[in-house]
Design a protein around this motif. Structure first.
Motif, PDB file in Angstrom:
ATOM      1  N   GLY A   6       3.520 -49.367 -15.758  1.00 44.62           N
ATOM      2  CA  GLY A   6       4.360 -48.893 -14.665  1.00 44.62           C
ATOM      3  C   GLY A   6       5.605 -49.753 -14.581  1.00 44.62           C
ATOM      4  O   GLY A   6       5.587 -50.928 -14.950  1.00 44.62           O
ATOM      5  N   TRP A   7       6.678 -49.168 -14.137  1.00 44.81           N
ATOM      6  CA  TRP A   7       7.918 -49.911 -13.919  1.00 44.81           C
ATOM      7  C   TRP A   7       8.146 -50.005 -12.423  1.00 44.81           C
ATOM      8  O   TRP A   7       7.869 -49.063 -11.679  1.00 44.81           O
ATOM      9  N   HIS A   8       8.687 -51.101 -12.001  1.00 43.36           N
ATOM     10  CA  HIS A   8       8.996 -51.294 -10.587  1.00 43.36           C
ATOM     11  C   HIS A   8      10.518 -51.359 -10.452  1.00 43.36           C
ATOM     12  O   HIS A   8      11.163 -52.204 -11.065  1.00 43.36           O
ATOM     13  N   VAL A   9      11.059 -50.436  -9.675  1.00 38.74           N
ATOM     14  CA  VAL A   9      12.500 -50.370  -9.453  1.00 38.74           C
ATOM     15  C   VAL A   9      12.762 -50.679  -7.985  1.00 38.74           C
ATOM     16  O   VAL A   9      12.098 -50.128  -7.098  1.00 38.74           O
ATOM     17  N   GLU A  10      13.718 -51.554  -7.747  1.00 34.29           N
ATOM     18  CA  GLU A  10      14.103 -51.885  -6.378  1.00 34.29           C
ATOM     19  C   GLU A  10      15.587 -51.592  -6.207  1.00 34.29           C
ATOM     20  O   GLU A  10      16.391 -51.870  -7.097  1.00 34.29           O
ATOM     21  N   LEU A  11      15.927 -51.017  -5.074  1.00 37.12           N
ATOM     22  CA  LEU A  11      17.321 -50.762  -4.719  1.00 37.12           C
ATOM     23  C   LEU A  11      17.577 -51.332  -3.330  1.00 37.12           C
ATOM     24  O   LEU A  11      16.783 -51.123  -2.416  1.00 37.12           O
ATOM     25  N   GLU A  12      18.673 -52.054  -3.190  1.00 39.83           N
ATOM     26  CA  GLU A  12      19.092 -52.580  -1.890  1.00 39.83           C
ATOM     27  C   GLU A  12      20.536 -52.180  -1.658  1.00 39.83           C
ATOM     28  O   GLU A  12      21.339 -52.179  -2.590  1.00 39.83           O
ATOM     29  N   PHE A  13      20.849 -51.854  -0.426  1.00 45.57           N
ATOM     30  CA  PHE A  13      22.181 -51.377  -0.087  1.00 45.57           C
ATOM     31  C   PHE A  13      22.817 -52.265   0.972  1.00 45.57           C
ATOM     32  O   PHE A  13      22.136 -52.767   1.858  1.00 45.57           O
ATOM     33  N   THR A  14      24.125 -52.423   0.845  1.00 42.68           N
ATOM     34  CA  THR A  14      24.916 -53.080   1.882  1.00 42.68           C
ATOM     35  C   THR A  14      26.143 -52.223   2.130  1.00 42.68           C
ATOM     36  O   THR A  14      26.635 -51.538   1.224  1.00 42.68           O
ATOM     37  N   GLU A  15      26.604 -52.255   3.353  1.00 44.87           N
ATOM     38  CA  GLU A  15      27.808 -51.494   3.700  1.00 44.87           C
ATOM     39  C   GLU A  15      28.768 -52.430   4.407  1.00 44.87           C
ATOM     40  O   GLU A  15      28.399 -53.124   5.355  1.00 44.87           O
ATOM     41  N   GLU A  16      29.983 -52.454   3.903  1.00 44.12           N
ATOM     42  CA  GLU A  16      31.045 -53.247   4.514  1.00 44.12           C
ATOM     43  C   GLU A  16      32.253 -52.352   4.665  1.00 44.12           C
ATOM     44  O   GLU A  16      32.874 -51.969   3.660  1.00 44.12           O
ATOM     45  N   GLY A  17      32.554 -51.989   5.875  1.00 42.46           N
ATOM     46  CA  GLY A  17      33.678 -51.095   6.114  1.00 42.46           C
ATOM     47  C   GLY A  17      33.428 -49.753   5.460  1.00 42.46           C
ATOM     48  O   GLY A  17      32.456 -49.073   5.764  1.00 42.46           O
TER      49      GLY A  17
END
Length: 90
Positions: A6-17
Protein backbone atom coordinates in the motif's frame (compact mmCIF):
# COMPACT_ATOMS: atom_id res chain seq x y z
CA UNK A 1 -6.38 -11.27 -4.81
CA UNK A 2 -4.48 -10.13 -1.71
CA UNK A 3 -2.98 -6.66 -1.48
CA UNK A 4 0.79 -6.84 -1.72
CA UNK A 5 1.67 -3.27 -0.84
CA UNK A 6 0.00 0.00 0.00
CA UNK A 7 1.09 3.57 -0.57
CA UNK A 8 0.39 6.34 1.87
CA UNK A 9 -0.26 9.77 0.37
CA UNK A 10 -0.59 12.88 2.49
CA UNK A 11 -1.77 16.29 1.33
CA UNK A 12 -1.69 19.48 3.40
CA UNK A 13 -3.05 22.84 2.34
CA UNK A 14 -2.33 26.41 3.35
CA UNK A 15 -4.04 29.55 2.16
CA UNK A 16 -2.49 32.98 2.23
CA UNK A 17 -4.55 35.71 0.67
CA UNK A 18 -5.40 34.60 -2.85
CA UNK A 19 -2.82 31.79 -2.98
CA UNK A 20 -3.50 28.19 -2.00
CA UNK A 21 -0.51 25.88 -1.54
CA UNK A 22 -0.53 22.10 -1.38
CA UNK A 23 2.27 19.95 -0.01
CA UNK A 24 2.07 16.30 -1.05
CA UNK A 25 4.07 13.35 0.19
CA UNK A 26 3.90 9.71 -0.85
CA UNK A 27 5.52 6.87 1.06
CA UNK A 28 6.18 3.93 -1.27
CA UNK A 29 6.42 0.24 -0.45
CA UNK A 30 10.23 0.32 -0.63
CA UNK A 31 10.29 2.89 2.19
CA UNK A 32 11.22 5.82 -0.02
CA UNK A 33 9.34 9.10 0.21
CA UNK A 34 8.72 11.70 -2.44
CA UNK A 35 7.50 15.23 -1.88
CA UNK A 36 5.98 17.81 -4.17
CA UNK A 37 4.17 21.12 -4.06
CA UNK A 38 1.38 22.68 -6.06
CA UNK A 39 -0.13 26.14 -6.09
CA UNK A 40 -3.31 27.90 -7.14
CA UNK A 41 -4.02 31.60 -7.37
CA UNK A 42 -7.47 33.12 -7.10
CA UNK A 43 -8.17 36.16 -9.23
CA UNK A 44 -9.25 39.09 -7.03
CA UNK A 45 -12.62 39.25 -8.80
CA UNK A 46 -13.35 35.52 -8.27
CA UNK A 47 -15.54 34.44 -5.35
CA UNK A 48 -13.77 32.80 -2.41
CA UNK A 49 -14.03 29.02 -2.84
CA UNK A 50 -11.40 27.34 -0.69
CA UNK A 51 -12.28 23.89 -1.99
CA UNK A 52 -11.57 24.85 -5.61
CA UNK A 53 -8.14 26.25 -4.73
CA UNK A 54 -7.36 23.10 -2.79
CA UNK A 55 -8.43 20.90 -5.71
CA UNK A 56 -6.25 22.78 -8.19
CA UNK A 57 -3.21 23.03 -5.90
CA UNK A 58 -3.63 19.40 -4.81
CA UNK A 59 -3.95 18.16 -8.39
CA UNK A 60 -0.79 20.02 -9.38
CA UNK A 61 1.14 18.55 -6.44
CA UNK A 62 -0.10 15.05 -7.31
CA UNK A 63 0.88 15.53 -10.97
CA UNK A 64 4.38 16.44 -9.81
CA UNK A 65 4.47 13.32 -7.60
CA UNK A 66 3.31 11.19 -10.53
CA UNK A 67 6.11 12.57 -12.69
CA UNK A 68 8.69 11.85 -9.98
CA UNK A 69 7.37 8.30 -9.58
CA UNK A 70 7.62 7.66 -13.33
CA UNK A 71 11.18 8.97 -13.33
CA UNK A 72 12.06 6.72 -10.36
CA UNK A 73 10.50 3.66 -12.01
CA UNK A 74 12.33 4.25 -15.29
CA UNK A 75 15.63 4.76 -13.46
CA UNK A 76 15.08 1.41 -11.73
CA UNK A 77 14.26 -0.27 -15.07
CA UNK A 78 17.37 1.25 -16.65
CA UNK A 79 19.55 0.09 -13.76
CA UNK A 80 18.16 -3.46 -13.84
CA UNK A 81 18.34 -3.88 -17.62
CA UNK A 82 21.33 -1.74 -18.56
CA UNK A 83 19.16 -0.08 -21.23
CA UNK A 84 17.38 3.23 -21.44
CA UNK A 85 13.62 2.86 -21.00
CA UNK A 86 11.07 5.25 -22.46
CA UNK A 87 7.81 6.22 -20.79
CA UNK A 88 4.71 5.78 -22.92
CA UNK A 89 2.76 9.00 -23.30
CA UNK A 90 -1.01 8.98 -22.99
Amino acid sequence: MPTLVGWHVELEFTEEGQRTSAAAMVRLGDGSEMRAHGYAMRHPSDPEQLRVGEEIAGARALMDLASQMLQKAHSEIDEATGRHSYPISH
